[in-house]
Scaffold this motif. Sequence first.
Motif, PDB file in Angstrom:
ATOM      1  N   LYS A   1      20.046  28.409  11.386  1.00 12.49           N
ATOM      2  CA  LYS A   1      18.901  27.783  12.050  1.00 12.49           C
ATOM      3  C   LYS A   1      17.700  27.695  11.122  1.00 12.49           C
ATOM      4  CE  LYS A   1      17.280  30.080  15.493  1.00 12.49           C
ATOM      5  NZ  LYS A   1      17.045  30.643  16.859  1.00 12.49           N
ATOM      6  N   TYR A   2      17.433  28.755  10.377  1.00 10.23           N
ATOM      7  CA  TYR A   2      16.325  28.773   9.419  1.00 10.23           C
ATOM      8  C   TYR A   2      16.796  29.168   8.023  1.00 10.23           C
ATOM      9  CZ  TYR A   2      13.562  28.702  13.706  1.00 10.23           C
ATOM     10  OH  TYR A   2      13.029  28.364  14.921  1.00 10.23           O
ATOM     11  N   GLU A   3      18.049  28.948   7.738  1.00 12.98           N
ATOM     12  CA  GLU A   3      18.566  29.318   6.422  1.00 12.98           C
ATOM     13  C   GLU A   3      17.984  28.457   5.308  1.00 12.98           C
ATOM     14  OE1 GLU A   3      20.863  31.746   3.915  1.00 12.98           O
ATOM     15  OE2 GLU A   3      20.342  31.936   6.051  1.00 12.98           O
ATOM     16  N   PHE A   4      17.561  27.233   5.632  1.00 15.22           N
ATOM     17  CA  PHE A   4      17.014  26.360   4.590  1.00 15.22           C
ATOM     18  C   PHE A   4      15.678  26.877   4.062  1.00 15.22           C
ATOM     19  CE2 PHE A   4      15.926  24.720   8.766  1.00 15.22           C
ATOM     20  CZ  PHE A   4      14.559  24.579   8.705  1.00 15.22           C
ATOM     21  N   PHE A   5      14.976  27.728   4.814  1.00 13.09           N
ATOM     22  CA  PHE A   5      13.762  28.343   4.292  1.00 13.09           C
ATOM     23  C   PHE A   5      14.087  29.413   3.244  1.00 13.09           C
ATOM     24  CE2 PHE A   5      11.851  26.871   8.377  1.00 13.09           C
ATOM     25  CZ  PHE A   5      10.847  26.076   7.826  1.00 13.09           C
ATOM     26  N   ARG A   6      15.235  30.036   3.342  1.00 10.52           N
ATOM     27  CA  ARG A   6      15.613  31.089   2.396  1.00 10.52           C
ATOM     28  C   ARG A   6      16.295  30.521   1.158  1.00 10.52           C
ATOM     29  NH1 ARG A   6      17.823  32.624   7.464  1.00 10.52           N
ATOM     30  NH2 ARG A   6      16.478  34.087   8.624  1.00 10.52           N
ATOM     31  N   ASN A   7      17.158  29.532   1.355  1.00  6.51           N
ATOM     32  CA  ASN A   7      17.894  28.933   0.236  1.00  6.51           C
ATOM     33  C   ASN A   7      17.782  27.414   0.316  1.00  6.51           C
ATOM     34  OD1 ASN A   7      18.989  31.522  -0.694  1.00  6.51           O
ATOM     35  ND2 ASN A   7      20.246  31.418   1.164  1.00  6.51           N
ATOM     36  N   PRO A   8      16.632  26.847  -0.046  1.00  4.87           N
ATOM     37  CA  PRO A   8      16.482  25.390   0.080  1.00  4.87           C
ATOM     38  C   PRO A   8      17.367  24.598  -0.875  1.00  4.87           C
ATOM     39  CG  PRO A   8      14.579  26.343  -1.036  1.00  4.87           C
ATOM     40  CD  PRO A   8      15.401  27.488  -0.551  1.00  4.87           C
ATOM     41  N   LEU A   9      17.747  25.178  -1.992  1.00  5.22           N
ATOM     42  CA  LEU A   9      18.564  24.432  -2.952  1.00  5.22           C
ATOM     43  C   LEU A   9      19.964  24.141  -2.418  1.00  5.22           C
ATOM     44  CD1 LEU A   9      17.594  26.253  -6.290  1.00  5.22           C
ATOM     45  CD2 LEU A   9      16.644  24.142  -5.325  1.00  5.22           C
ATOM     46  N   ASN A  10      20.456  24.981  -1.499  1.00  5.75           N
ATOM     47  CA  ASN A  10      21.783  24.746  -0.944  1.00  5.75           C
ATOM     48  C   ASN A  10      21.800  23.651   0.110  1.00  5.75           C
ATOM     49  OD1 ASN A  10      22.674  26.852  -2.570  1.00  5.75           O
ATOM     50  ND2 ASN A  10      22.521  28.369  -0.913  1.00  5.75           N
ATOM     51  N   PHE A  11      20.614  23.265   0.604  1.00 14.28           N
ATOM     52  CA  PHE A  11      20.552  22.284   1.681  1.00 14.28           C
ATOM     53  C   PHE A  11      20.082  20.916   1.211  1.00 14.28           C
ATOM     54  CE2 PHE A  11      20.688  26.239   3.929  1.00 14.28           C
ATOM     55  CZ  PHE A  11      21.267  25.967   5.163  1.00 14.28           C
ATOM     56  N   PHE A  12      19.368  20.856   0.106  1.00 14.15           N
ATOM     57  CA  PHE A  12      18.816  19.591  -0.347  1.00 14.15           C
ATOM     58  C   PHE A  12      19.258  19.330  -1.786  1.00 14.15           C
ATOM     59  CE2 PHE A  12      15.832  21.354   2.786  1.00 14.15           C
ATOM     60  CZ  PHE A  12      15.841  20.329   3.724  1.00 14.15           C
ATOM     61  N   PRO A  13      20.328  18.573  -1.956  1.00 16.28           N
ATOM     62  CA  PRO A  13      20.740  18.224  -3.334  1.00 16.28           C
ATOM     63  C   PRO A  13      19.664  17.381  -4.025  1.00 16.28           C
ATOM     64  CG  PRO A  13      22.504  17.818  -1.754  1.00 16.28           C
ATOM     65  CD  PRO A  13      21.272  18.097  -0.948  1.00 16.28           C
ATOM     66  N   GLU A  14      19.576  17.569  -5.285  1.00 15.39           N
ATOM     67  CA  GLU A  14      18.506  16.906  -6.046  1.00 15.39           C
ATOM     68  C   GLU A  14      18.635  15.395  -5.999  1.00 15.39           C
ATOM     69  OE1 GLU A  14      16.628  17.007 -10.590  1.00 15.39           O
ATOM     70  OE2 GLU A  14      18.323  18.287 -10.033  1.00 15.39           O
ATOM     71  N   GLN A  15      19.851  14.884  -5.991  1.00 15.18           N
ATOM     72  CA  GLN A  15      20.026  13.428  -6.021  1.00 15.18           C
ATOM     73  C   GLN A  15      19.696  12.757  -4.691  1.00 15.18           C
ATOM     74  OE1 GLN A  15      22.403  15.639  -6.308  1.00 15.18           O
ATOM     75  NE2 GLN A  15      24.061  15.209  -4.833  1.00 15.18           N
ATOM     76  N   MET A  16      19.518  13.537  -3.607  1.00 11.83           N
ATOM     77  CA  MET A  16      19.239  12.950  -2.298  1.00 11.83           C
ATOM     78  C   MET A  16      17.765  13.001  -1.922  1.00 11.83           C
ATOM     79  SD  MET A  16      22.470  14.254   0.039  1.00 11.83           S
ATOM     80  CE  MET A  16      21.829  13.353   1.438  1.00 11.83           C
ATOM     81  N   VAL A  17      16.954  13.746  -2.664  1.00  8.96           N
ATOM     82  CA  VAL A  17      15.545  13.907  -2.320  1.00  8.96           C
ATOM     83  C   VAL A  17      14.711  13.162  -3.349  1.00  8.96           C
ATOM     84  CG1 VAL A  17      13.692  15.547  -1.838  1.00  8.96           C
ATOM     85  CG2 VAL A  17      16.075  16.167  -1.363  1.00  8.96           C
ATOM     86  N   ALA A  18      13.728  12.371  -2.875  1.00  7.69           N
ATOM     87  CA  ALA A  18      12.884  11.590  -3.779  1.00  7.69           C
ATOM     88  C   ALA A  18      11.551  11.324  -3.108  1.00  7.69           C
ATOM     89  CB  ALA A  18      13.569  10.271  -4.171  1.00  7.69           C
ATOM     90  N   TRP A  19      10.575  10.876  -3.937  1.00  6.48           N
ATOM     91  CA  TRP A  19       9.288  10.428  -3.415  1.00  6.48           C
ATOM     92  C   TRP A  19       9.440   8.988  -2.967  1.00  6.48           C
ATOM     93  CZ3 TRP A  19       5.488  13.893  -2.850  1.00  6.48           C
ATOM     94  CH2 TRP A  19       5.526  15.050  -3.634  1.00  6.48           C
ATOM     95  N   CYS A  20       8.828   8.662  -1.856  1.00  2.62           N
ATOM     96  CA  CYS A  20       8.940   7.281  -1.396  1.00  2.62           C
ATOM     97  C   CYS A  20       8.035   6.343  -2.193  1.00  2.62           C
ATOM     98  CB  CYS A  20       8.601   7.181   0.088  1.00  2.62           C
ATOM     99  SG  CYS A  20       6.916   7.663   0.495  1.00  2.62           S
ATOM    100  N   GLN A  21       7.026   6.898  -2.898  1.00  2.00           N
ATOM    101  CA  GLN A  21       6.173   6.033  -3.708  1.00  2.00           C
ATOM    102  C   GLN A  21       6.826   5.695  -5.034  1.00  2.00           C
ATOM    103  OE1 GLN A  21       5.212   8.923  -2.432  1.00  2.00           O
ATOM    104  NE2 GLN A  21       3.379   8.636  -1.149  1.00  2.00           N
TER     105      GLN A  21
END
Length: 596
Positions: free
Chosen positions: A251-271
């Motif tokens: 439920k809140y595991e992404f606060f402890r280990n954010p790298l396991n939930f958000f791969p680098e290639q999927m996250v970007a700035w919209c600008q």
Amino acid sequence: MDVFEAQSVAENMDRTSARRPEELIVPGFQRSANQNLPHHHEDDVDLEQLVNDMNSSMESVYSTQADTARLLNNGHAAAPHQHHQQQQQHHPGHGQAHRRHTPPLLPSPPSRDRPRPSQPMHIHAVRCLQKKHLLRPASLPAIPNPFPELCSPDGSPVLCPLQTSNDHIVKVWSEDGAGKAVEIPAHMTARDLCQLLVYKSHCVDDNAWTLVEHHHALGLERCLEDHELVVQVQASMSSDSKFLFRKNYAKYEFFRNPLNFFPEQMVAWCQESDGSIPQSQLLQNFLNSSSCPEIQGYLHVKEPGRRSWKKLYMFLRRSGLYYSTKGTSKEPRHLQLLSDLEDSNIFTVITGRKLHNAPTDYHFCIKPSKVTSDGKELKMLCAEDEQSRTCWMTAFRLLKYGILLYQSYNVPQQRKSNLPPFSAPVRSASENSLVAMDFSGRTGRVIENPLEAQSAALEEGQSWRKRSQRMNVLGSPSPLHPSSLSTVIHRTQIWFHGRVVREDAHKMIIQQGQVDGLFLLRDSQSNPKAFVLTLCHHQKIKHFQILPCEEDGQVFFSLDDGATKFTDLIHLVEFYQLNRGLLPCKLKHPCTAVAL
């Protein structure tokens, strides 16, 4: 009186005396047929005096004008005849001629309204009985009411007026199909209800319990956020939907280990089309409403009203979920809104891929809040793998709720930090009154040395694990033998699930979060004497077989072909909770099924 009148009266008296006694007619008095019998004798009765006496007695009983008037009317039945006699006295000639030429009067038939004086009068006693009931003598003792709460409107649930209440009835179901109805106020959140159920079910409150919104007809479910109001969510659910009570470690595991939930290639700035968010500032950008992070990637979208799917390049922003009509272009003229975040919730699809003809097993759904049972407005999506699906669903929650999720995550952390520091765990008063005893000698003694008391406690706690050769008088092992206990003691543990098949074990791990270290033990389907450890690591589920091995007549359990042996499964689990060994990670979270 003149001579003619005296002569007329004398003639009438002679004519009357010559008649038979039964033909004698008295004005205002009539005989009945049974009075003509010779054996019936009646006395001369003054009718008017009798009626007056009856009236005076009835007036003292009834005290009502209506009944008195009725009795008086019965008593003055002869009034018309008396008036006729007066007329005859004023007109003697006319009356004399009438008496001479008119035949004798016949007895009139009995009337219902006028009782005959020769028969008893029927008196209605209803009013009299009511008077006597109301005027009960004060000397009689009053009988106490044995059920005052049923007779008083204030304390009676039936007689009292209905009182409006803000409480609502919510029914929550567990994994084993048992349900429990709970009355909650309208402002109760999902976290408060979970804590109430934990208290009622005597569970361990590890802040992992959650309330699940389950839609059976649609095949969807989602975990309610801790700050959501349960009554509002229930109002938007259909009749076949229900709440489930289960654990969710992610439920809140992404606060402890954010790298396991958000791969680098999927996250970007919209600008920036080619820029990426630094991993150190990943969560800060999601929580900060002024920043504009986005999730991008390919998703399979089900076409409305059809079983076909279309692969599109998607963008998830604070304003909603968009898809590009031209490849991977994010230009505004190429983006089309698929769904907004404000009035929608994201759900996991629990039905198989064959029902929706999904291209992969990692499908999820965006459901508008106003939709209850209509599947036409659902946005069915499908990802390539479990990591990308978790990334899309977690980013949806962060972009919609933002700082509210972080505040809910910090509530149990602040509660732990506010506890006063203790060198030893807090014990009850009864436990503090206990002392360590040594009964190895003839008499028991109190162990005053703390180190000796601690070693005695450890030895006593591990004594049941040791195998001994105690035999009973028949030469067979004792039923309290440690070896027989070690083969069944694990069945009392929360992480053991018995004869659960492989598919059900996968389902339970997925439902409770797929975090690293989530595990359960079950019976092996291929080997009846072996067991299986099901473990989740990096959102992948793996299975390890626990085989029995025998040494010097004693049975042990091992995960590594006898290199590390344990006398029972509890000892094995405790070891791998502290040491990784051959496993990809330590055992951390037991997969639990609670019964409400």
